[in-house]
Design an enzyme around this catalytic site. Structure first.
Site, short mmCIF file in Angstrom:
data_model
loop_
_atom_site.label_atom_id
_atom_site.label_comp_id
_atom_site.label_asym_id
_atom_site.label_seq_id
_atom_site.Cartn_x
_atom_site.Cartn_y
_atom_site.Cartn_z
CB SER A 1 38.29 -27.74 -71.53
OG SER A 1 38.39 -29.14 -71.68
CE1 TYR B 1 43.14 -27.12 -74.18
CE2 TYR B 1 42.14 -28.82 -72.79
CZ TYR B 1 42.03 -27.87 -73.80
OH TYR B 1 40.82 -27.68 -74.42
P1 NAP Z 1 40.95 -26.29 -83.18
O1 NAP Z 1 40.15 -27.09 -84.14
O2 NAP Z 1 42.35 -26.72 -82.88
O3 NAP Z 1 40.98 -24.77 -83.71
C1 NAP Z 1 41.72 -23.82 -83.02
C2 NAP Z 1 41.52 -22.49 -83.68
O4 NAP Z 1 42.16 -21.50 -82.86
C3 NAP Z 1 42.09 -22.38 -85.06
O5 NAP Z 1 41.20 -21.59 -85.83
C4 NAP Z 1 43.40 -21.61 -84.85
O6 NAP Z 1 43.75 -20.79 -85.95
C5 NAP Z 1 43.02 -20.72 -83.70
N1 NAP Z 1 44.10 -20.24 -82.84
C6 NAP Z 1 44.90 -20.96 -82.04
N2 NAP Z 1 45.74 -20.14 -81.37
C7 NAP Z 1 45.44 -18.88 -81.78
C8 NAP Z 1 45.96 -17.60 -81.46
N3 NAP Z 1 46.97 -17.44 -80.58
N4 NAP Z 1 45.42 -16.53 -82.06
C9 NAP Z 1 44.40 -16.66 -82.95
N5 NAP Z 1 43.87 -17.84 -83.29
C10 NAP Z 1 44.40 -18.94 -82.71
O7 NAP Z 1 40.23 -26.14 -81.77
P2 NAP Z 1 38.75 -26.55 -81.26
O8 NAP Z 1 38.77 -28.00 -80.95
O9 NAP Z 1 37.74 -26.00 -82.15
O10 NAP Z 1 38.75 -25.79 -79.86
C11 NAP Z 1 38.22 -24.50 -79.69
C12 NAP Z 1 38.19 -24.19 -78.20
O11 NAP Z 1 37.46 -25.22 -77.53
C13 NAP Z 1 39.57 -24.17 -77.55
O12 NAP Z 1 39.63 -23.16 -76.58
C14 NAP Z 1 39.68 -25.54 -76.90
O13 NAP Z 1 40.55 -25.54 -75.81
C15 NAP Z 1 38.24 -25.76 -76.48
N6 NAP Z 1 37.90 -27.18 -76.27
C16 NAP Z 1 37.98 -28.07 -77.30
C17 NAP Z 1 37.65 -29.40 -77.05
C18 NAP Z 1 37.71 -30.48 -78.12
O14 NAP Z 1 37.52 -31.66 -77.78
N7 NAP Z 1 37.93 -30.14 -79.37
C19 NAP Z 1 37.26 -29.79 -75.77
C20 NAP Z 1 37.20 -28.85 -74.77
C21 NAP Z 1 37.51 -27.54 -75.04
P3 NAP Z 1 44.86 -21.23 -87.06
O15 NAP Z 1 44.48 -22.60 -87.52
O16 NAP Z 1 44.77 -20.19 -88.11
O17 NAP Z 1 46.16 -21.21 -86.33
#
Ligand code: NAP
Length: 252
Positions: free
Chosen positions: A147, A161
Protein backbone atom coordinates in the site's frame (compact mmCIF):
# COMPACT_ATOMS: atom_id res chain seq x y z
CA UNK A 1 9.26 -20.89 -16.70
CA UNK A 2 8.43 -22.00 -20.24
CA UNK A 3 5.95 -19.86 -22.18
CA UNK A 4 3.95 -22.98 -23.03
CA UNK A 5 3.40 -24.08 -19.42
CA UNK A 6 -0.12 -23.99 -17.97
CA UNK A 7 -0.39 -20.80 -15.97
CA UNK A 8 -2.00 -21.49 -12.57
CA UNK A 9 -2.66 -18.57 -10.22
CA UNK A 10 -3.79 -18.21 -6.62
CA UNK A 11 -5.20 -14.81 -5.68
CA UNK A 12 -5.71 -14.60 -1.93
CA UNK A 13 -8.69 -12.58 -0.69
CA UNK A 14 -10.46 -12.51 -4.01
CA UNK A 15 -14.18 -12.58 -3.17
CA UNK A 16 -14.30 -8.81 -3.81
CA UNK A 17 -12.27 -5.68 -4.51
CA UNK A 18 -8.76 -5.79 -5.98
CA UNK A 19 -8.55 -9.57 -5.61
CA UNK A 20 -11.76 -10.16 -7.57
CA UNK A 21 -10.64 -7.76 -10.33
CA UNK A 22 -7.30 -9.60 -10.53
CA UNK A 23 -9.00 -13.00 -10.80
CA UNK A 24 -11.15 -11.81 -13.71
CA UNK A 25 -8.21 -10.27 -15.59
CA UNK A 26 -6.02 -13.35 -15.10
CA UNK A 27 -8.83 -15.70 -16.20
CA UNK A 28 -9.31 -13.52 -19.27
CA UNK A 29 -5.57 -13.88 -19.96
CA UNK A 30 -5.84 -17.68 -19.85
CA UNK A 31 -4.72 -18.49 -16.32
CA UNK A 32 -6.38 -21.27 -14.37
CA UNK A 33 -7.26 -19.48 -11.15
CA UNK A 34 -7.97 -20.28 -7.51
CA UNK A 35 -10.21 -17.73 -5.82
CA UNK A 36 -9.70 -17.60 -2.06
CA UNK A 37 -11.93 -16.05 0.60
CA UNK A 38 -12.39 -16.08 4.35
CA UNK A 39 -16.11 -15.48 5.00
CA UNK A 40 -18.13 -14.52 1.97
CA UNK A 41 -18.86 -17.73 0.03
CA UNK A 42 -21.69 -16.09 -1.95
CA UNK A 43 -19.47 -13.29 -3.27
CA UNK A 44 -16.65 -15.77 -4.03
CA UNK A 45 -19.08 -17.94 -5.98
CA UNK A 46 -20.17 -14.94 -8.08
CA UNK A 47 -16.54 -14.20 -8.95
CA UNK A 48 -16.07 -17.90 -9.74
CA UNK A 49 -18.97 -17.93 -12.21
CA UNK A 50 -17.68 -14.77 -13.95
CA UNK A 51 -14.14 -16.16 -14.15
CA UNK A 52 -15.30 -19.51 -15.54
CA UNK A 53 -17.00 -17.65 -18.40
CA UNK A 54 -13.50 -17.01 -19.83
CA UNK A 55 -13.19 -20.77 -20.36
CA UNK A 56 -10.33 -21.54 -17.99
CA UNK A 57 -10.36 -23.85 -14.97
CA UNK A 58 -11.33 -21.96 -11.84
CA UNK A 59 -12.04 -23.01 -8.27
CA UNK A 60 -13.00 -21.15 -5.10
CA UNK A 61 -11.50 -22.27 -1.79
CA UNK A 62 -12.40 -21.00 1.67
CA UNK A 63 -9.29 -20.60 3.84
CA UNK A 64 -8.16 -18.06 6.41
CA UNK A 65 -4.66 -17.34 5.10
CA UNK A 66 -3.59 -16.03 8.50
CA UNK A 67 -3.80 -19.62 9.80
CA UNK A 68 -0.95 -21.96 8.92
CA UNK A 69 -2.96 -25.20 8.70
CA UNK A 70 -5.53 -23.55 6.46
CA UNK A 71 -2.82 -22.21 4.12
CA UNK A 72 -1.34 -25.70 3.83
CA UNK A 73 -4.82 -27.09 3.09
CA UNK A 74 -5.47 -24.37 0.50
CA UNK A 75 -2.29 -25.18 -1.47
CA UNK A 76 -3.02 -28.93 -1.27
CA UNK A 77 -6.48 -28.35 -2.75
CA UNK A 78 -4.93 -26.34 -5.61
CA UNK A 79 -2.35 -29.13 -6.21
CA UNK A 80 -5.17 -31.65 -6.49
CA UNK A 81 -7.65 -29.63 -8.53
CA UNK A 82 -5.51 -27.36 -10.76
CA UNK A 83 -1.87 -28.44 -10.33
CA UNK A 84 1.14 -26.69 -8.76
CA UNK A 85 0.75 -22.91 -8.89
CA UNK A 86 2.98 -20.78 -11.11
CA UNK A 87 1.66 -17.41 -9.91
CA UNK A 88 0.79 -16.14 -6.43
CA UNK A 89 -0.95 -12.84 -5.75
CA UNK A 90 -0.72 -12.12 -2.04
CA UNK A 91 -3.67 -9.75 -1.73
CA UNK A 92 -5.84 -10.67 1.28
CA UNK A 93 -5.72 -7.88 3.81
CA UNK A 94 -7.64 -6.24 6.62
CA UNK A 95 -8.10 -2.68 7.81
CA UNK A 96 -9.44 -2.05 11.31
CA UNK A 97 -11.31 1.07 12.50
CA UNK A 98 -9.41 4.36 12.44
CA UNK A 99 -7.55 5.01 15.69
CA UNK A 100 -4.59 6.97 16.98
CA UNK A 101 -1.72 4.79 18.17
CA UNK A 102 -2.26 5.81 21.81
CA UNK A 103 -5.50 3.79 21.77
CA UNK A 104 -4.25 0.59 20.10
CA UNK A 105 -4.40 -2.66 22.08
CA UNK A 106 -1.87 -5.49 21.73
CA UNK A 107 -4.75 -7.71 20.61
CA UNK A 108 -5.62 -5.40 17.72
CA UNK A 109 -1.98 -4.90 16.65
CA UNK A 110 -1.35 -8.65 16.66
CA UNK A 111 -4.52 -9.41 14.73
CA UNK A 112 -3.61 -6.83 12.09
CA UNK A 113 -0.05 -8.12 11.74
CA UNK A 114 -1.16 -11.76 11.58
CA UNK A 115 -3.80 -10.94 8.98
CA UNK A 116 -1.60 -8.77 6.78
CA UNK A 117 1.94 -10.07 7.31
CA UNK A 118 2.03 -13.66 8.61
CA UNK A 119 -0.45 -14.59 5.86
CA UNK A 120 1.86 -13.29 3.10
CA UNK A 121 4.88 -15.12 4.56
CA UNK A 122 2.97 -18.41 4.80
CA UNK A 123 1.64 -18.21 1.24
CA UNK A 124 5.12 -17.29 -0.09
CA UNK A 125 6.54 -20.31 1.72
CA UNK A 126 4.05 -22.74 0.21
CA UNK A 127 4.42 -21.16 -3.25
CA UNK A 128 8.22 -21.43 -3.18
CA UNK A 129 8.03 -25.12 -2.28
CA UNK A 130 6.12 -25.64 -5.52
CA UNK A 131 7.84 -23.12 -7.82
CA UNK A 132 11.52 -23.29 -6.89
CA UNK A 133 13.94 -25.13 -9.14
CA UNK A 134 15.60 -26.25 -5.87
CA UNK A 135 12.40 -28.24 -5.21
CA UNK A 136 12.03 -29.63 -8.75
CA UNK A 137 9.65 -26.79 -9.68
CA UNK A 138 9.62 -24.90 -12.98
CA UNK A 139 9.75 -21.40 -11.50
CA UNK A 140 7.02 -18.85 -11.00
CA UNK A 141 6.11 -15.33 -10.00
CA UNK A 142 4.81 -13.70 -6.83
CA UNK A 143 3.17 -10.29 -6.52
CA UNK A 144 2.62 -8.85 -3.07
CA UNK A 145 -0.06 -6.20 -2.68
CA UNK A 146 1.28 -3.58 -0.29
CA UNK A 147 0.00 0.00 0.00
CA UNK A 148 1.00 3.62 -0.43
CA UNK A 149 0.44 3.64 3.35
CA UNK A 150 3.85 1.96 3.68
CA UNK A 151 5.33 5.28 2.45
CA UNK A 152 3.04 7.68 4.33
CA UNK A 153 2.61 5.82 7.66
CA UNK A 154 -1.13 6.75 7.85
CA UNK A 155 -0.83 9.05 10.91
CA UNK A 156 -4.03 9.57 12.88
CA UNK A 157 -5.74 6.72 11.06
CA UNK A 158 -4.00 3.36 10.92
CA UNK A 159 -0.28 3.28 11.72
CA UNK A 160 -0.64 -0.44 12.48
CA UNK A 161 -1.97 -1.09 8.97
CA UNK A 162 0.72 1.11 7.39
CA UNK A 163 3.44 -0.72 9.33
CA UNK A 164 2.06 -4.07 8.20
CA UNK A 165 2.48 -2.89 4.60
CA UNK A 166 6.02 -1.65 5.36
CA UNK A 167 6.76 -5.23 6.38
CA UNK A 168 5.44 -6.43 3.02
CA UNK A 169 7.81 -4.08 1.19
CA UNK A 170 10.73 -5.55 3.17
CA UNK A 171 9.48 -9.10 2.55
CA UNK A 172 9.39 -8.35 -1.18
CA UNK A 173 12.92 -6.97 -1.26
CA UNK A 174 14.49 -9.78 0.77
CA UNK A 175 12.63 -12.66 -0.83
CA UNK A 176 13.21 -11.38 -4.37
CA UNK A 177 16.95 -11.71 -3.84
CA UNK A 178 16.69 -14.97 -1.86
CA UNK A 179 14.90 -16.82 -4.69
CA UNK A 180 16.18 -14.93 -7.76
CA UNK A 181 18.41 -17.83 -8.83
CA UNK A 182 15.54 -20.32 -8.35
CA UNK A 183 13.49 -18.98 -11.32
CA UNK A 184 11.10 -17.08 -9.04
CA UNK A 185 10.40 -13.36 -9.44
CA UNK A 186 8.93 -11.43 -6.50
CA UNK A 187 7.46 -7.97 -6.98
CA UNK A 188 5.09 -5.58 -5.29
CA UNK A 189 2.20 -3.27 -6.18
CA UNK A 190 1.42 -0.34 -3.87
CA UNK A 191 -2.14 0.91 -4.44
CA UNK A 192 -3.22 4.36 -3.30
CA UNK A 193 -6.88 5.10 -2.50
CA UNK A 194 -8.94 2.50 -4.36
CA UNK A 195 -12.73 2.32 -4.45
CA UNK A 196 -13.42 -0.91 -2.56
CA UNK A 197 -15.37 -1.96 0.53
CA UNK A 198 -12.19 -2.01 2.61
CA UNK A 199 -12.72 1.61 3.66
CA UNK A 200 -16.06 0.70 5.27
CA UNK A 201 -14.19 -1.86 7.39
CA UNK A 202 -11.88 0.99 8.43
CA UNK A 203 -14.92 2.92 9.65
CA UNK A 204 -15.32 5.40 6.76
CA UNK A 205 -17.12 4.06 3.65
CA UNK A 206 -16.75 7.40 1.80
CA UNK A 207 -13.07 7.86 2.62
CA UNK A 208 -11.91 7.90 -1.01
CA UNK A 209 -14.48 10.61 -1.84
CA UNK A 210 -13.29 12.73 1.13
CA UNK A 211 -9.63 12.43 0.20
CA UNK A 212 -9.80 12.56 -3.59
CA UNK A 213 -8.94 16.26 -3.97
CA UNK A 214 -5.62 15.69 -2.21
CA UNK A 215 -4.65 13.10 -4.84
CA UNK A 216 -2.73 14.72 -7.74
CA UNK A 217 -5.00 13.01 -10.28
CA UNK A 218 -8.03 14.21 -8.27
CA UNK A 219 -9.73 10.81 -8.10
CA UNK A 220 -9.62 7.45 -6.39
CA UNK A 221 -8.46 4.40 -8.31
CA UNK A 222 -10.46 1.46 -9.64
CA UNK A 223 -9.70 -2.11 -8.58
CA UNK A 224 -9.15 -2.96 -12.26
CA UNK A 225 -6.29 -0.41 -12.43
CA UNK A 226 -4.44 -2.34 -9.71
CA UNK A 227 -5.21 -5.66 -11.39
CA UNK A 228 -3.52 -4.42 -14.58
CA UNK A 229 -0.26 -3.74 -12.75
CA UNK A 230 -0.44 -7.12 -10.99
CA UNK A 231 -1.04 -8.96 -14.27
CA UNK A 232 1.86 -7.18 -15.96
CA UNK A 233 4.29 -8.09 -13.15
CA UNK A 234 3.15 -11.73 -13.37
CA UNK A 235 3.53 -11.81 -17.14
CA UNK A 236 6.44 -12.73 -19.41
CA UNK A 237 6.58 -9.05 -20.39
CA UNK A 238 8.13 -8.50 -16.95
CA UNK A 239 10.56 -11.43 -17.28
CA UNK A 240 13.61 -9.41 -16.09
CA UNK A 241 11.74 -7.58 -13.30
CA UNK A 242 12.19 -8.66 -9.69
CA UNK A 243 12.34 -6.83 -6.36
CA UNK A 244 10.44 -3.96 -7.98
CA UNK A 245 7.65 -1.76 -6.61
CA UNK A 246 4.91 -0.23 -8.75
CA UNK A 247 3.04 2.64 -7.11
CA UNK A 248 -0.48 2.80 -8.56
CA UNK A 249 -1.67 5.80 -6.63
CA UNK A 250 -2.65 8.65 -8.94
CA UNK A 251 0.62 10.51 -8.30
CA UNK A 252 0.42 10.39 -4.52
P1 NAP B 1 -11.45 -5.66 0.41
O1 NAP B 1 -12.40 -5.13 -0.59
O2 NAP B 1 -11.68 -5.37 1.85
O3 NAP B 1 -11.38 -7.26 0.22
C1 NAP B 1 -10.59 -8.02 1.08
C2 NAP B 1 -10.64 -9.45 0.63
O4 NAP B 1 -9.71 -10.19 1.43
C3 NAP B 1 -11.98 -10.11 0.78
O5 NAP B 1 -12.16 -10.97 -0.34
C4 NAP B 1 -11.84 -10.94 2.05
O6 NAP B 1 -12.62 -12.12 2.04
C5 NAP B 1 -10.39 -11.33 1.97
N1 NAP B 1 -9.72 -11.64 3.23
C6 NAP B 1 -9.46 -10.82 4.27
N2 NAP B 1 -8.77 -11.47 5.21
C7 NAP B 1 -8.60 -12.74 4.75
C8 NAP B 1 -7.98 -13.90 5.28
N3 NAP B 1 -7.38 -13.90 6.49
N4 NAP B 1 -7.99 -15.02 4.54
C9 NAP B 1 -8.58 -15.05 3.31
N5 NAP B 1 -9.18 -13.99 2.77
C10 NAP B 1 -9.20 -12.85 3.50
O7 NAP B 1 -9.95 -5.23 0.11
P2 NAP B 1 -9.27 -4.45 -1.13
O8 NAP B 1 -9.52 -3.01 -0.95
O9 NAP B 1 -9.62 -5.11 -2.38
O10 NAP B 1 -7.73 -4.69 -0.77
C11 NAP B 1 -6.98 -5.75 -1.29
C12 NAP B 1 -5.52 -5.53 -0.91
O11 NAP B 1 -5.11 -4.23 -1.37
C13 NAP B 1 -5.28 -5.53 0.60
O12 NAP B 1 -4.05 -6.15 0.88
C14 NAP B 1 -5.22 -4.05 0.95
O13 NAP B 1 -4.47 -3.81 2.10
C15 NAP B 1 -4.57 -3.49 -0.30
N6 NAP B 1 -4.81 -2.06 -0.49
C16 NAP B 1 -6.08 -1.58 -0.67
C17 NAP B 1 -6.26 -0.22 -0.85
C18 NAP B 1 -7.63 0.41 -1.05
O14 NAP B 1 -7.71 1.66 -1.08
N7 NAP B 1 -8.68 -0.36 -1.21
C19 NAP B 1 -5.16 0.64 -0.83
C20 NAP B 1 -3.91 0.11 -0.65
C21 NAP B 1 -3.74 -1.25 -0.49
P3 NAP B 1 -14.04 -12.25 2.80
O15 NAP B 1 -14.87 -11.08 2.37
O16 NAP B 1 -14.59 -13.56 2.36
O17 NAP B 1 -13.72 -12.22 4.25
Amino acid sequence: MSKNMNKIALVTGSSRGIGAASVLLLAEQGYDVCINYKNNAKAANEVLQQAKAFGTQCIAVQADVAKEAQVIGLFEKIDQQLGAITALVNNAGILLPQSKLENLSAERINSLLTGNVTSYFLCCREAIKRMSTNHAGVGGTIVNVSSAAARTGSPGEYIDYAASKGAIDTLTKGLSVEVAAEEIRVNCVRPGFIKTQMHADGGEPDRVERIKNSIPMQRGGEASEIASAIAWLLSEDASYVTGTFIDVAGGR
